[in-house]
Design a protein around this motif. Structure first.
Motif, PDB file in Angstrom:
ATOM      1  N   LEU A   1       7.100   4.115  -4.425  1.00  0.00           N
ATOM      2  CA  LEU A   1       6.549   3.604  -3.172  1.00  0.00           C
ATOM      3  C   LEU A   1       5.154   4.159  -2.901  1.00  0.00           C
ATOM      4  CD1 LEU A   1       9.761   3.690  -0.936  1.00  0.00           C
ATOM      5  CD2 LEU A   1       8.684   1.698  -2.000  1.00  0.00           C
ATOM      6  N   MET A   2       4.888   5.393  -3.334  1.00  0.00           N
ATOM      7  CA  MET A   2       3.546   5.950  -3.169  1.00  0.00           C
ATOM      8  C   MET A   2       2.555   5.271  -4.120  1.00  0.00           C
ATOM      9  SD  MET A   2       2.002   8.155  -1.222  1.00  0.00           S
ATOM     10  CE  MET A   2       2.666   9.748  -0.768  1.00  0.00           C
ATOM     11  N   ILE A   3       2.996   4.941  -5.327  1.00  0.00           N
ATOM     12  CA  ILE A   3       2.147   4.180  -6.255  1.00  0.00           C
ATOM     13  C   ILE A   3       1.744   2.852  -5.618  1.00  0.00           C
ATOM     14  CG2 ILE A   3       2.186   2.871  -8.422  1.00  0.00           C
ATOM     15  CD1 ILE A   3       3.829   5.146  -9.643  1.00  0.00           C
ATOM     16  N   VAL A   4       2.723   2.192  -4.997  1.00  0.00           N
ATOM     17  CA  VAL A   4       2.456   0.910  -4.342  1.00  0.00           C
ATOM     18  C   VAL A   4       1.505   1.091  -3.163  1.00  0.00           C
ATOM     19  CG1 VAL A   4       3.521  -0.922  -2.973  1.00  0.00           C
ATOM     20  CG2 VAL A   4       4.619  -0.144  -5.082  1.00  0.00           C
ATOM     21  N   LEU A   5       1.749   2.108  -2.337  1.00  0.00           N
ATOM     22  CA  LEU A   5       0.909   2.328  -1.158  1.00  0.00           C
ATOM     23  C   LEU A   5      -0.559   2.474  -1.544  1.00  0.00           C
ATOM     24  CD1 LEU A   5       0.500   3.061   1.884  1.00  0.00           C
ATOM     25  CD2 LEU A   5       0.825   5.445   1.194  1.00  0.00           C
ATOM     26  N   TYR A   6      -0.837   3.275  -2.562  1.00  0.00           N
ATOM     27  CA  TYR A   6      -2.230   3.572  -2.893  1.00  0.00           C
ATOM     28  C   TYR A   6      -2.906   2.460  -3.689  1.00  0.00           C
ATOM     29  CZ  TYR A   6      -2.599   7.973  -0.590  1.00  0.00           C
ATOM     30  OH  TYR A   6      -2.687   8.923   0.394  1.00  0.00           O
ATOM     31  N   MET A   7      -2.163   1.391  -3.975  1.00  0.00           N
ATOM     32  CA  MET A   7      -2.824   0.199  -4.498  1.00  0.00           C
ATOM     33  C   MET A   7      -3.673  -0.454  -3.413  1.00  0.00           C
ATOM     34  SD  MET A   7      -1.491  -3.433  -5.800  1.00  0.00           S
ATOM     35  CE  MET A   7      -2.128  -4.113  -4.280  1.00  0.00           C
ATOM     36  N   ILE A   8      -3.282  -0.277  -2.156  1.00  0.00           N
ATOM     37  CA  ILE A   8      -3.986  -0.951  -1.060  1.00  0.00           C
ATOM     38  C   ILE A   8      -5.421  -0.435  -0.902  1.00  0.00           C
ATOM     39  CG2 ILE A   8      -4.002  -1.273   1.455  1.00  0.00           C
ATOM     40  CD1 ILE A   8      -0.987  -1.637   1.317  1.00  0.00           C
ATOM     41  N   PRO A   9      -5.667   0.879  -0.775  1.00  0.00           N
ATOM     42  CA  PRO A   9      -7.067   1.307  -0.645  1.00  0.00           C
ATOM     43  C   PRO A   9      -7.877   1.210  -1.932  1.00  0.00           C
ATOM     44  CG  PRO A   9      -5.618   3.214  -0.667  1.00  0.00           C
ATOM     45  CD  PRO A   9      -4.735   2.009  -0.598  1.00  0.00           C
TER      46      PRO A   9
ATOM     47  N   ASP B   1      -4.759  -0.218 -12.572  1.00  0.00           N
ATOM     48  CA  ASP B   1      -6.024  -0.633 -13.197  1.00  0.00           C
ATOM     49  C   ASP B   1      -5.802  -1.537 -14.410  1.00  0.00           C
ATOM     50  OD1 ASP B   1      -7.525   0.592 -11.305  1.00  0.00           O
ATOM     51  OD2 ASP B   1      -8.189   2.270 -12.547  1.00  0.00           O
ATOM     52  N   PRO B   2      -4.929  -1.158 -15.362  1.00  0.00           N
ATOM     53  CA  PRO B   2      -4.700  -2.054 -16.511  1.00  0.00           C
ATOM     54  C   PRO B   2      -4.094  -3.393 -16.099  1.00  0.00           C
ATOM     55  CG  PRO B   2      -3.857   0.150 -16.963  1.00  0.00           C
ATOM     56  CD  PRO B   2      -4.173   0.099 -15.506  1.00  0.00           C
TER      57      PRO B   2
END
Length: 397
Positions: free
Chosen positions: A220-228, A354-355
């Protein structure tokens, strides 16, 4: 005294988000000041992301130590180190030394996040613990917005000025010394000679639940930091959104995350931790699907609000849950490991996405993430059924 204790714990919690947020507005000025340094833009951006890796390391190490040497002492040490390493930017004139100070800052945040969450679990129980965990989550979200705004104003005065914000931790360290008593749990366990090495990490029969929580927190943290990190580019190309519009939409996410965290105690009265996690994943997934199919900037704002309502429940819910599963004698270690999972997700997010954004159309990536979150939501329903069967023979309240 109890109100000052709560205020001190919440102030300490606000520093966790501030660690990265405080210097974000100063990055262009930092790049300009060190413009003679090769690849300075990379180094400047790394000042935001690098601490996350060392927060993860620091949280894990802190978890091993706080149960043995005391949560309060560890929190004071972390706050002093936070001010020293964070405030070092006021005088350092080398980008490499500044990067080293960010490493120290990350380790000190790991100490703070583990100590504060463990102390909340030690001082409070039952519904009061649920309330305080929700307040902690809300304070972290609001604090992030507040410190970014304040740092932006300070940058206009002098580019080093935002580093002075880190010195607030020394004042909070005094409050901890003045208003926080030694952990009653640690004192009782010492009297009973219930040393951490003699007990298991989590209650018998719940190891799967604990490690599944770590995996969920990281994902869920991986997903969250996709936003910024990726959403601004997607919105700029898809809807021609300006930086100001993107910033305001993300601010809406933080605002509604704070509001939903404040509602955690009330929600916990009605449904259990599994279903709250499922509800969180559902709202986060719905938010991503709204991003994927957005036809206007208003759709994006609705998506941010929806996502924020889900995200705001995640951290208080997982931390309450972990403290239910953990053995009292190793509560700090259990919290430290979960904190490591969270901040590992923050650090890994750019490497994960990124990939994907280079190989696939952004719409497909965002749609797939939303779908994955909805699958997690459904999985939580089945997890809840299995958990309640096991709970019949457990001692978890």
């Amino acid at each position: 005294m109890s109100s000052m204790r709560l205020a001190t714990l919440l102030l300490a919690s606000s520093l966790i988000v501030m660690a990265a947020a405080a210097i974000a507005p100063a990055l262009p000025a930092i790049s300009y000041h060190f413009r003679e340094t090769p690849n300075i833009d990379f180094w400047a951006r790394s000042m935001i992301t690098l601490p996350a890796l060392f927060i993860a390391i620091g949280a894990w190490a802190s978890g091993l130590l706080v149960d043995r040497y005391g949560r309060r002492k560890f929190l004071i040490s972390g706050l002093i180190a936070y001010g020293a390493f964070g405030g070092a930017g006021l005088g350092i004139d080398s980008i490499m030394l500044m990067m080293l100070s960010r490493v120290g800052l990350g380790l000190s945040v790991g100490m703070i996040v583990t100590s504060t969450t463990t102390l909340i679990a030690d001082y409070y129980s039952g519904q009061e613990r649920h309330r305080v965990m929700g307040l902690q989550g809300a304070f972290a979200q609001i604090g992030g917005v507040f410190f970014i705004g304040l740092a932006g104003a300070l940058v206009d005065l002098y580019w080093r000025a935002p580093f002075a914000l880190y010195l607030l931790s020394w004042l909070i360290a005094y409050f901890v010394y003045r208003y926080l008593d030694p952990s009653p749990v640690v004192q009782r366990l010492k009297n009973e000679q219930a040393f951490p090495e003699r007990v298991s990490l989590v209650l018998r029969g719940y190891r799967f639940d604990y490690y599944a929580l770590m995996a969920c927190g990281c994902f869920l943290m991986i997903v969250l930091y996709m936003i910024p990190t990726h959403m601004p580019f997607f919105l700029e190309r898809r809807l021609e959104a300006s930086s100001t519009e993107v910033g305001l939409s993300i601010a809406m996410l933080n605002l509604f995350a704070a509001l939903s965290a404040l509602l955690y105690k009330r929600l916990r009265l009605w449904i259990g931790c599994h279903r709250i996690l499922g509800l969180s994943a559902f709202f986060m997934g719905a938010g991503f699907l709204l991003f994927a199919f957005a036809q206007s900037k208003f759709d994006v704002v609705v998506g941010m609000v929806t996502f924020g309502c889900g995200w705001g429940l995640v951290i208080p819910n997982i931390m309450v849950w972990v403290n239910q599963l953990a053995s009292e004698a190793r509560r700090g270690e259990a919290v430290g490991r979960v904190s490591t999972a969270f901040f590992s997700g923050q650090f890994l997010s750019p490497f994960f996405f990124d990939p994907l954004f280079r190989l696939f159309d952004p719409f497909r990536v965002i749609f797939f993430v939303g779908l994955s979150l909805l699958v997690l939501s459904i999985a939580c329903i089945f997890w809840s059924v299995a958990y309640h069967k096991a709970q019949k023979t457990s001692s978890i309240p």
